[in-house]
Design an enzyme around this catalytic site. Sequence first.
Site, PDB file in Angstrom:
ATOM      1  CB  ILE A 157      -0.956  -0.014   1.217  1.00 24.83           C
ATOM      2  CG1 ILE A 157      -1.948  -1.170   1.081  1.00 24.83           C
ATOM      3  CG2 ILE A 157      -1.697   1.322   1.338  1.00 24.83           C
ATOM      4  CD1 ILE A 157      -2.763  -1.462   2.328  1.00 24.83           C
ATOM      5  CB  THR A 234      -5.504   4.556   5.377  1.00 22.86           C
ATOM      6  OG1 THR A 234      -4.229   4.395   4.749  1.00 22.86           O
ATOM      7  CG2 THR A 234      -6.066   5.929   5.047  1.00 22.86           C
ATOM      8  CB  SER A 235      -1.894   1.582   8.734  1.00 19.33           C
ATOM      9  OG  SER A 235      -1.335   0.303   8.773  1.00 19.33           O
ATOM     10  CG  ASP A 260     -10.288   4.211   6.396  1.00 17.72           C
ATOM     11  OD1 ASP A 260     -11.464   4.599   6.255  1.00 17.72           O
ATOM     12  OD2 ASP A 260      -9.908   3.066   6.090  1.00 17.72           O
ATOM     13  CG  HIS A 297     -11.324  -0.215   8.745  1.00 21.84           C
ATOM     14  ND1 HIS A 297     -10.666  -0.738   9.838  1.00 21.84           N
ATOM     15  CD2 HIS A 297     -10.679  -0.710   7.661  1.00 21.84           C
ATOM     16  CE1 HIS A 297      -9.681  -1.512   9.412  1.00 21.84           C
ATOM     17  NE2 HIS A 297      -9.679  -1.516   8.111  1.00 21.84           N
ATOM     18  CD  GLN A 298     -15.403   5.362   3.015  1.00 21.76           C
ATOM     19  OE1 GLN A 298     -16.112   5.947   3.817  1.00 21.76           O
ATOM     20  NE2 GLN A 298     -15.583   5.480   1.705  1.00 21.76           N
ATOM     21  CB  ALA A 299      -8.877   2.621   3.074  1.00 25.23           C
TER      22      ALA A 299
END
Length: 336
Positions: A157, A234-235, A260, A297-299
């Site tokens: 990522i 976003t991790s 996220d 948490h939608q990444a």
Amino acid sequence: MQVAVFSTKPYDRRFLDAANAAAGGRHRLDYLEPRLSPATTVLARGADAVCAFVNDAADAATLEALSGAGLRLIALRSAGFNNVDLVAARRLGITVARVPAYSPEAVAEHTIAMILALNRRIHRAYNRVREGNFALDGLLGFDMKGRTVGVVGTGRIGAALARIALGFGCRVLAYDLRPDADLVAAGVAYAPLPELLANADIVSLHCPLTPETHHLINAETIGRMRRGVMLVNTSRGAIVDTRAVIDGLKSGQIGLLGLDVYEEEADLFFEDLSGRVINDDVFARLLTFPNVLVTAHQAFFTEEALSAIAETTIANITAFEETGRALHEVSTERLV
Ligand code: NAD
């Protein structure tokens, strides 16, 4: 195999059913809405395997209950496996399988969406315009070109994000235990973490949650960042000490924050709680800042990612049934 699928949402069912059908419909998938916990393991009785997601708690007590019921496989629908007690899994002879790479671009592109939204205040502009407020005060952003993006963790990522940032004309500084020569050839410069923090206009987190990375972003490391920095996570939530981040927002040390993921997200995310009171005061405080953007948490949440997650999950279960080994097992070799 008979599989108890925990934390099921309608979209999980849609993509898993399609992947199972493509594999000849060989597995029986029992869809369960509750999260996996010691109290809900009873729902897996009779199953051969459990399929779990990021906020399912596969701690020692849960694994012992599953082992007692004869289960030998936990197939995670995620890349991260920080929610599984691997020492207990190894002791109990439970195989843990995961989906190591489903769509790094899904997460990297969502990260960029958060960065651009925060930079250009899209979240505020959207509301203003709908209320007939066309003033620009408070919406001032900056050109991405020429800015320094600090990428912490350049695996799948982080590497995808670094390449997108290079495309914007950003300078990319990276920190990883294992630098990636291809990224260096593409123009990424590696630096020790303090140097990255001191020079980045945007810090984006892409390392896994491990004992070493727990609260990697804390009062001390925030103090090393540039004043007014944009921080994006976003991790996994617990890489960031949320209370320290709130102090950083109040003092102006952190100028923009995109999350996220959140340390205590298990009690909030993936559910519609709009009719209820939020009891988490730390999270509620985060939502009061105009310069904070939170997604739940939608990444990972794209068509391509959900298809790949479902296909790999079914392939993991099929391989385990046929050979006793899943395709992508989480290694427990180095655990004591
Ligand atoms: P990956 O394994 O490909 O890359 C992780 C990188 O982090 C590796 O290069 C590794 O060397 C590095 N790393 C490990 N420990 C480190 C440390 N202490 N300091 C610096 N770097 C370190 O993983 P990935 O597929 O790129 O995923 C990264 C993380 O993103 C996952 O662990 C998961 O927690 C998270 N994730 C979030 C979402 C979402 O929807 N928000 C979706 C998928 C993954």
